[in-house]
Design a protein around this motif. Structure first.
Motif, PDB file in Angstrom:
ATOM      1  N   HIS A  78       0.848  -1.190   0.000  1.00 36.51           N
ATOM      2  CA  HIS A  78       0.000   0.000   0.000  1.00 36.51           C
ATOM      3  C   HIS A  78       0.883   1.239   0.000  1.00 36.51           C
ATOM      4  O   HIS A  78       1.962   1.252   0.610  1.00 36.51           O
ATOM      5  CB  HIS A  78      -0.922   0.000   1.221  1.00 36.51           C
ATOM      6  N   GLU A  79       0.427   2.282  -0.658  1.00 36.59           N
ATOM      7  CA  GLU A  79       1.245   3.476  -0.830  1.00 36.59           C
ATOM      8  C   GLU A  79       1.579   4.174   0.484  1.00 36.59           C
ATOM      9  O   GLU A  79       2.539   4.956   0.539  1.00 36.59           O
ATOM     10  CB  GLU A  79       0.555   4.466  -1.770  1.00 36.59           C
ATOM     11  N   VAL A  80       0.807   3.925   1.575  1.00 38.96           N
ATOM     12  CA  VAL A  80       1.107   4.611   2.838  1.00 38.96           C
ATOM     13  C   VAL A  80       2.292   3.986   3.558  1.00 38.96           C
ATOM     14  O   VAL A  80       2.826   4.579   4.501  1.00 38.96           O
ATOM     15  CB  VAL A  80      -0.114   4.605   3.786  1.00 38.96           C
ATOM     16  N   ILE A  81       2.721   2.815   3.140  1.00 36.89           N
ATOM     17  CA  ILE A  81       3.843   2.152   3.805  1.00 36.89           C
ATOM     18  C   ILE A  81       5.116   2.944   3.534  1.00 36.89           C
ATOM     19  O   ILE A  81       5.435   3.274   2.383  1.00 36.89           O
ATOM     20  CB  ILE A  81       3.961   0.697   3.331  1.00 36.89           C
ATOM     21  N   THR A  82       5.846   3.254   4.569  1.00 35.84           N
ATOM     22  CA  THR A  82       6.998   4.154   4.440  1.00 35.84           C
ATOM     23  C   THR A  82       8.226   3.422   3.901  1.00 35.84           C
ATOM     24  O   THR A  82       8.317   2.189   3.946  1.00 35.84           O
ATOM     25  CB  THR A  82       7.349   4.780   5.800  1.00 35.84           C
ATOM     26  N   ASP A  83       9.189   4.202   3.428  1.00 28.45           N
ATOM     27  CA  ASP A  83      10.443   3.627   2.946  1.00 28.45           C
ATOM     28  C   ASP A  83      11.151   2.873   4.062  1.00 28.45           C
ATOM     29  O   ASP A  83      11.737   1.801   3.837  1.00 28.45           O
ATOM     30  CB  ASP A  83      11.359   4.735   2.406  1.00 28.45           C
ATOM     31  N   PHE A  84      11.093   3.425   5.274  1.00 26.58           N
ATOM     32  CA  PHE A  84      11.737   2.731   6.391  1.00 26.58           C
ATOM     33  C   PHE A  84      11.070   1.390   6.656  1.00 26.58           C
ATOM     34  O   PHE A  84      11.760   0.383   6.900  1.00 26.58           O
ATOM     35  CB  PHE A  84      11.691   3.591   7.657  1.00 26.58           C
ATOM     36  N   GLN A  85       9.757   1.347   6.648  1.00 29.59           N
ATOM     37  CA  GLN A  85       9.065   0.078   6.877  1.00 29.59           C
ATOM     38  C   GLN A  85       9.459  -0.954   5.823  1.00 29.59           C
ATOM     39  O   GLN A  85       9.653  -2.133   6.139  1.00 29.59           O
ATOM     40  CB  GLN A  85       7.554   0.298   6.879  1.00 29.59           C
ATOM     41  N   ARG A  86       9.587  -0.536   4.588  1.00 32.02           N
ATOM     42  CA  ARG A  86      10.037  -1.445   3.532  1.00 32.02           C
ATOM     43  C   ARG A  86      11.482  -1.897   3.781  1.00 32.02           C
ATOM     44  O   ARG A  86      11.796  -3.089   3.722  1.00 32.02           O
ATOM     45  CB  ARG A  86       9.967  -0.749   2.172  1.00 32.02           C
ATOM     46  N   ASP A  87      12.345  -0.920   4.060  1.00 29.22           N
ATOM     47  CA  ASP A  87      13.770  -1.225   4.215  1.00 29.22           C
ATOM     48  C   ASP A  87      14.026  -2.117   5.431  1.00 29.22           C
ATOM     49  O   ASP A  87      14.899  -3.008   5.388  1.00 29.22           O
ATOM     50  CB  ASP A  87      14.580   0.069   4.344  1.00 29.22           C
ATOM     51  N   PHE A  88      13.297  -1.881   6.519  1.00 26.84           N
ATOM     52  CA  PHE A  88      13.548  -2.668   7.722  1.00 26.84           C
ATOM     53  C   PHE A  88      13.079  -4.104   7.538  1.00 26.84           C
ATOM     54  O   PHE A  88      13.640  -5.023   8.149  1.00 26.84           O
ATOM     55  CB  PHE A  88      12.867  -2.031   8.938  1.00 26.84           C
ATOM     56  N   GLN A  89      12.077  -4.318   6.707  1.00 24.85           N
ATOM     57  CA  GLN A  89      11.713  -5.693   6.365  1.00 24.85           C
ATOM     58  C   GLN A  89      12.898  -6.403   5.710  1.00 24.85           C
ATOM     59  O   GLN A  89      13.151  -7.585   5.984  1.00 24.85           O
ATOM     60  CB  GLN A  89      10.511  -5.704   5.420  1.00 24.85           C
ATOM     61  N   VAL A  90      13.611  -5.699   4.865  1.00 30.26           N
ATOM     62  CA  VAL A  90      14.791  -6.287   4.216  1.00 30.26           C
ATOM     63  C   VAL A  90      15.862  -6.587   5.257  1.00 30.26           C
ATOM     64  O   VAL A  90      16.505  -7.656   5.235  1.00 30.26           O
ATOM     65  CB  VAL A  90      15.340  -5.340   3.127  1.00 30.26           C
ATOM     66  N   THR A  91      16.064  -5.658   6.181  1.00 32.56           N
ATOM     67  CA  THR A  91      17.058  -5.864   7.241  1.00 32.56           C
ATOM     68  C   THR A  91      16.750  -7.125   8.041  1.00 32.56           C
ATOM     69  O   THR A  91      17.638  -7.953   8.309  1.00 32.56           O
ATOM     70  CB  THR A  91      17.082  -4.640   8.185  1.00 32.56           C
ATOM     71  N   ILE A  92      15.500  -7.288   8.416  1.00 30.91           N
ATOM     72  CA  ILE A  92      15.111  -8.476   9.179  1.00 30.91           C
ATOM     73  C   ILE A  92      15.254  -9.730   8.326  1.00 30.91           C
ATOM     74  O   ILE A  92      15.754 -10.764   8.787  1.00 30.91           O
ATOM     75  CB  ILE A  92      13.658  -8.320   9.699  1.00 30.91           C
ATOM     76  N   GLY A  93      14.815  -9.648   7.059  1.00 29.28           N
ATOM     77  CA  GLY A  93      14.915 -10.802   6.173  1.00 29.28           C
ATOM     78  C   GLY A  93      16.345 -11.276   5.994  1.00 29.28           C
ATOM     79  O   GLY A  93      16.607 -12.489   5.983  1.00 29.28           O
TER      80      GLY A  93
END
Length: 823
Positions: free
Chosen positions: A244-259
């Motif tokens: 969804h467009e409201v999801i922030t860049d940080f929320q996206r990036d931190f998913q990568v960090t955890i993954g």
């Protein structure tokens, strides 16, 4: 020397507490992964742990399920943090106002939302144990909240079933009974609802109780632990498109960090996994998206297994997947999640504050108007989410009109509702109210439209300006703040009230149960200078002379449901039909049966069951498909066939004959969704599937990788369509000439010869959500709801589902009309 003695003392305390605290296997008396643990045993272990290390763990019962099982939360951290838990929570919540000095990471781990995805709860116990022992360093700056089982009723249903049918020792042969649950699977809760799709709608008791606690914490990270098919490797973040467009860049990036951190451990063990596929972040009512829209890093973790796996099963490539394997994988990602959060506590707190800063959304305000009961129902939902709402100042509001889909101006009335994105929950407001969510990829995991003004049947304007709220008393909330007006006394000729909403249906249902006889008007009428619409309820003294306590019962029920009653001392109307006319009919005291079991969908059956027991409060009998052919249907006035697969096997020629005879004798058959196909084209039933228009592009050679996208041309993934309504028909009493339907698939049926109550005309473009180009060509001039007379009875067709997931509020009155008004 003093420092050395202190270090030795602390080491002794650690070693003693570690020795004292039993592992799950030690406490339960069997090695974790060799048996499934019943819910009461899980609760016993959590109670044991908190009693043993009470300085580092608190346990809280936050509610009970429909079957009275406890719902619990465990709070785990360092001793110092546990002592200051409330202060830490309060400081963290200040972040939503941008004023916090919070420094702790808050991680919430949710297990077993689907009951037969049973590894989750087992893994939670091992994760709890290791966080308090070998991984206790993570807890110095982290609060971990564990919900070991969101769905205890479903979990115990699965565990009890498995223990009944498993081989001893268990067999990995996937054909064995222990790998094949029956229709009543453990996936859903008591009412067969999918709790992972109820976070935003809060139709279920588990969801409502959980959200109260979730709002008290609003964690930085939330993980929803799941299982998928046996042959799938593990899935973890990052999620798939669409985001969804409201999801922030940080929320996206931190998913990568955890993954990446998870991948480090999986790589070291040689375990297979995948990311960025299948599980997206769009539909707002999931255990990953709802937390995301509240500022968290929301994630779904999916382990291969589910109800097919049991204690061990052979996969399609010949490997053996055991419960121990599944525990190890979920346990690893759980600890890895806490590790990453603990290492990034400062960043998580900083970005959480940023999430709650005012955002420049296109629409700043939403102004809604319509049936007051529906406004109040929506207001109740918003209150549960902590979304502020009120009334606008009187004046003109300009913006996007949900009905015309154009920019227009409307005057806000004193009964209008105002919701602004200029509030703490502004992001959630945008997600739930925006006219049409922006879809970056049509290949989604769930429905693509849910806008609440359509779901609640309210007119709405989305304004790009910030509409000022009224400074006077909230007119909307005060509509029902005062007791209802009840005129007349026990000697009055009749009492009159309106019919517009589910509140009215509950009022009527209770009167019927209390042996109060009620009539309804099939024509508009005018009496004592006041106009009444079709469906208006008429309760006369004469009809209820057998009921000595009639008046007191009526008044008490009206007060309970805040229903105002007008009084009249004559049945002679000024305009319309007098009360003795055939157009003023008695609401029947009906006995209702609902088909359950295979071939009905468990979810669709559950929606009907829940509607009667928790929304309408009216008794039903559930007739299982295994024995319905032996049931004398003449004992029932209404038979409901919920949506489902494979009805053709059940509805044989003999059963069709019995159904037609029963309907002709006065029965009422309500066929929903794919159940309609079982009578499509049969003699005596006028419903027919529409011939589909083929898209010629489908037959041209296409690259294999585009096959799924080509199929999407024929798909409708939960989109909202505008339909035309015949408000003169009893099935549509209480509605205007337009209804917005949530269409879940591409099944289409021709118009009936007569009795077309809600239908799609020429405009086949959805007002919100995705519908493929070929699917849109096929749904023109198709039926949504219709009624067909057959002898003395009726067949009611509900092509679309007015009870979907219990949240499409504006569809429910159609269902109540089918029960009480169509006769």
């Amino acid at each position: 020397m003093r420092q050395l003695l202190l270090s030795i003392t602390l080491l002794c305390v650690f070693l003693c507490s570690s020795q004292e605290l039993k592992s799950p296997s030690e406490f339960l008396g069997y090695e974790l992964g060799t048996q499934f643990t019943r819910h009461h045993q899980v609760v016993d272990y959590y109670q044991y742990v908190t009693a043993t290390v009470s300085d580092r763990m608190q346990l809280q019962e936050y509610g009970r399920t429909n079957e009275r099982r406890p719902l619990i939360l465990a709070y785990i951290s360092s001793a110092d943090n546990i002592r200051n838990l409330d202060a830490i929570r309060e400081e963290h919540l200040k972040s939503t106002q941008g004023e916090s000095a919070a420094s702790k990471a808050i991680v919430w781990l949710s297990y077993n939302v689907h009951g037969n995805e049973s590894v989750s709860t087992e893994a939670s116990m091992q994760t709890l144990y290791e966080l308090l022992t070998v991984k206790k360093a993570y807890l110095e700056n982290t609060i971990v909240i564990i919900d070991p089982c969101i769905n205890p009723d479903g979990r115990d249903r699965y565990v009890n079933w498995y223990n009944q049918y498993k081989n001893i020792p268990f067999t990995v042969d996937p054909n064995s009974k222990e790998h094949h649950e029956g229709w009543w699977s453990g996936r859903s809760n008591h009412y067969m609802f999918d709790l992972n799709r109820d976070w935003a709608w809060l139709t279920q008791v588990e969801s409502r109780q959980r959200l109260k606690k979730y709002k008290e914490w609003l964690p930085h990270v939330h993980v929803d632990f799941h299982e998928q098919g046996v042959d799938n490797p593990y899935f973890f973040a990052p999620a798939a498109e669409p985001f969804h467009e409201v999801i922030t860049d940080f929320q996206r990036d931190f998913q990568v960090t955890i993954g990446k951190n998870h991948a480090k451990y999986f790589d070291a063990n040689g375990w297979f996994y995948f990311t960025k596929e299948r599980f997206d972040l769009f539909y707002p009512s999931y255990g990953d998206t709802y937390p995301t829209y509240n500022g968290a890093i929301g994630m779904t973790y999916e382990q291969g297994g589910s109800g097919r796996a049991g204690l061990g099963v052979k996969t399609s490539i010949g490997d053996t997947l055991t419960l121990k394997d599944r525990i190890a994988h979920h346990h690893t990602t759980g600890l890895s999640t806490v590790e990453v959060a603990a290492s990034n506590a400062e960043k998580l707190n900083t970005e959480f504050k940023k999430f709650y800063r005012n955002k420049n959304f296109k629409y700043k305000s939403y102004v809604l108007a319509g049936e007051p009961d529906n406004i109040m129902a929506l207001g109740k939902l918003l209150d549960q989410h902590g979304i502020k709402w009120g009334t606008p100042n009187a004046g003109t509001v300009k913006g996007f009109d949900y009905k015309t889909r154009k920019i227009s101006s409307k005057r806000a009335s004193s009964g209008s509702m105002l919701i602004s994105t200029d509030q703490t929950k502004g992001t959630l407001v945008k997600v739930l109210f925006e006219p049409n969510a922006k879809l970056s990829d049509s290949l989604t995991y769930d429905i693509t439209a849910w806008s609440l003004p359509y779901a609640y049947g309210l007119d709405a304007i989305a304004s790009e300006s910030l509409v000022k709220p009224s400074t006077t008393e909230n007119a909307v909330k005060s509509l029902y703040a005062d007791p209802p007006t009840i005129e007349g006394d026990k000697n009055s000729y009749a009492f009159l009230t309106d019919w517009n909403s589910m509140k009215d249906a509950r009022f009527l249902a209770e009167l019927i149960k209390k042996d109060v006889r009620v009539r309804f008007a099939n024509k508009p009428f005018r009496l004592d200078g006041q106009s009444y619409k079709r469906g208006s309820l008429i309760i006369t003294r004469s009809d209820n002379k057998h009921n000595e306590d009639f008046y007191n019962t009526l008044v008490a029920t009206a007060k309970k449901y805040t229903k105002s009653l007008k009084v009249t001392n004559t049945g002679f109307v000024e305009k319309g039909k007098d009360f003795g006319s055939n157009y003023v009919k008695m609401v029947p005291d009906i006995k209702i049966a609902v088909l359950g079991g295979d071939p009905t969908s468990t979810l669709r059956f559950g929606e009907v069951w829940h509607f009667f027991e928790q929304q309408l409060n009216y008794p039903i009998a559930v007739l299982d498909a295994d024995y319905i052919k032996a049931v004398d249907l003449s004992d029932y006035d209404v038979l409901i066939l919920p949506d489902g697969f494979g009805y053709q096997k059940l509805v044989t020629e003999e059963m069709l004959k019995d159904l037609k005879k029963w309907v002709a004798s006065g029965g009422k058959l309500i066929a929903m969704g794919r159940a309609i196909k079982s009578i499509d084209g049969e003699e005596g039933f006028g419903i027919k599937i529409r011939k589909k228009v083929n898209d010629s592009s489908v037959v041209r050679p296409q690259p294999f990788e585009l096959t799924a996208r080509e199929r999407m041309k024929n798909a409708i993934t939960g989109a909202i369509f505008k339909t035309r309504v015949d408000p003169t028909h009893p099935l549509a009493y209480g509605y205007k000439d337009t209804y917005y339907t949530l269409k879940l698939g591409n099944d289409n049926f021709d118009y009936l010869e007569k009795g077309n109550v809600a239908y799609i005309e020429g405009d086949t473009k959805p007002v919100a959500g995705f519908a493929g180009s070929t699917a849109q060509k096929n749904i023109g001039k198709s039926l949504i709801f219709g009624v067909e007379s057959h002898g003395n009875g009726q067949v009611i067709y509900m092509v679309d589902n007015p009870l979907f997931r219990g949240f499409w509020e504006n569809g429910k009155l159609f269902f109540a009309n089918a029960l009480f008004m169509v006769n």
